[in-house]
Structure formats: structure tokens, C-alpha cells
Design a protein around this motif. Structure first.
Motif, mmCIF file in Angstrom:
data_model
loop_
_atom_site.group_PDB
_atom_site.id
_atom_site.type_symbol
_atom_site.label_atom_id
_atom_site.label_comp_id
_atom_site.label_asym_id
_atom_site.label_seq_id
_atom_site.Cartn_x
_atom_site.Cartn_y
_atom_site.Cartn_z
ATOM 1 N N UNK A 70 0.799 -1.222 0.000
ATOM 2 C CA UNK A 70 0.000 0.000 0.000
ATOM 3 C C UNK A 70 0.830 1.270 0.000
ATOM 4 N N UNK A 71 2.094 1.179 0.379
ATOM 5 C CA UNK A 71 2.971 2.345 0.426
ATOM 6 C C UNK A 71 3.740 2.575 -0.879
ATOM 7 N N UNK A 72 3.742 1.592 -1.771
ATOM 8 C CA UNK A 72 4.521 1.683 -3.009
ATOM 9 C C UNK A 72 3.853 2.641 -3.984
ATOM 10 N N UNK A 73 4.609 3.637 -4.452
ATOM 11 C CA UNK A 73 4.082 4.606 -5.419
ATOM 12 C C UNK A 73 4.757 4.482 -6.782
ATOM 13 N N UNK A 74 5.971 3.933 -6.807
ATOM 14 C CA UNK A 74 6.651 3.739 -8.085
ATOM 15 C C UNK A 74 7.688 2.620 -7.958
ATOM 16 N N UNK A 105 1.485 3.061 -15.921
ATOM 17 C CA UNK A 105 0.886 2.558 -14.686
ATOM 18 C C UNK A 105 1.080 1.037 -14.587
ATOM 19 N N UNK A 106 1.484 0.561 -13.435
ATOM 20 C CA UNK A 106 1.665 -0.875 -13.240
ATOM 21 C C UNK A 106 0.354 -1.622 -13.464
ATOM 22 N N UNK A 107 -0.762 -0.932 -13.282
ATOM 23 C CA UNK A 107 -2.070 -1.562 -13.479
ATOM 24 C C UNK A 107 -2.284 -2.018 -14.928
ATOM 25 N N UNK A 108 -1.468 -1.530 -15.860
ATOM 26 C CA UNK A 108 -1.563 -1.998 -17.249
ATOM 27 C C UNK A 108 -1.184 -3.472 -17.358
ATOM 28 N N UNK A 111 -3.560 -5.977 -12.478
ATOM 29 C CA UNK A 111 -4.761 -5.304 -11.978
ATOM 30 C C UNK A 111 -4.664 -5.014 -10.474
ATOM 31 N N UNK A 112 -5.254 -3.901 -10.047
ATOM 32 C CA UNK A 112 -5.295 -3.559 -8.639
ATOM 33 C C UNK A 112 -4.075 -2.810 -8.134
ATOM 34 N N UNK A 113 -3.228 -2.344 -9.040
ATOM 35 C CA UNK A 113 -2.015 -1.601 -8.655
ATOM 36 C C UNK A 113 -2.064 -0.193 -9.237
ATOM 37 N N UNK A 114 -3.222 0.414 -9.178
ATOM 38 C CA UNK A 114 -3.450 1.720 -9.807
ATOM 39 C C UNK A 114 -2.532 2.818 -9.284
ATOM 40 N N UNK A 115 -2.116 2.728 -8.044
ATOM 41 C CA UNK A 115 -1.319 3.787 -7.428
ATOM 42 C C UNK A 115 0.163 3.719 -7.797
#
Length: 130
Positions: A70-74, A105-108, A111-115
Motif C-alpha cells: 500500500x505504500x509503493x508509489x513507483x 501505470x503498473x495496473x496496465x 490489476x489492482x495496482x493503480x497507485x
């Protein structure tokens, strides 16, 4: 003995002669319908490569592992690097074959890693040098 050798020779001629005749039919000119199918297959393969602009799952051994929480941004990766990405209880091994893509975006790919944003650096092996 001579009749056995003769029989084997005759069987070989018949066998290989038939195989060559069948092979000749296989490699005849494609019909108009076959050409259309070949064009569709080529277009489909090109489209798959375009969809894979972020890379692809891999069976190769990962060079390193990254855990997304939850803390990962990049995350920072290098083009053509294979990384095991762990999200929750699942792990995906991914090769970042991303020519021309600097970030996404990693979500590409997961899934579920939009941030999370993936920043892709050029692989030093592929950089032009003096």
C-alpha cells in the motif's frame, strides 16, 4: 538375399516417391482464400506485439524481486530486465520489453495496482556509445 535387397529397394522408391509427391502438393501456390488467411494471421501477430508494449510474462529466472504494498508509489526497472513482482499472495515474473515507453501505470500489467507507476530506464547494453 538378393530378393530381400530388391524388395527393400522397391519399397524405398515407392515410399520416398509418394512422400515427395505429397510434399509437392503441400507447397503449391496459395489460393486467394489462403492469402487472405495469411494476411489476417500477420495482422493479428502485429496487433499482439502492439498490445505487448509493456513487456510480457516470462518463465526466465528473475534478476530481482519487488514487493508491491500500500505504500509503493513507483518502481524503477531497466528495459529488458526480468523482475518477479509480488502483490499480496501472487507473484508475476515480467520482462520489461518496453522500447519507447518511459513510464506507465503498473495496473496496465497487474490489476489492482493503480497507485504504482513503472519508470523504465534504458538498458546500458543497448545505449549507443562512442
Amino acid at each position: 538375399m538378393k530378393s530381400t535387397v530388391f524388395s527393400v529397394a522397391c519399397a524405398s522408391v515407392l515410399l520416398f516417391g509418394t512422400a515427395n509427391a505429397l510434399a509437392g502438393e503441400q507447397y503449391s501456390e496459395p489460393s486467394g482464400t489462403q492469402v487472405g488467411v495469411l494476411i489476417e494471421v500477420a495482422a493479428s501477430a502485429a496487433q499482439e506485439r502492439q498490445l505487448a508494449r509493456y513487456g510480457y510474462t516470462s518463465l526466465a529466472k528473475a534478476e530481482r524481486s519487488i514487493t508491491i504494498d500500500g505504500q509503493t508509489r513507483h518502481i524503477n526497472v531497466v528495459r529488458m530486465e526480468t523482475i518477479a513482482i509480488r502483490v499480496g499472495e501472487k507473484t508475476v515474473t515480467w520482462t520489461f520489453d518496453t522500447l519507447g515507453t518511459a513510464s506507465f501505470p503498473l495496473s496496465k500489467i497487474i490489476p489492482g495496482t493503480d497507485q504504482v507507476t513503472v519508470y523504465v530506464d534504458e538498458n546500458p547494453m543497448y545505449r549507443g556509445g562512442r
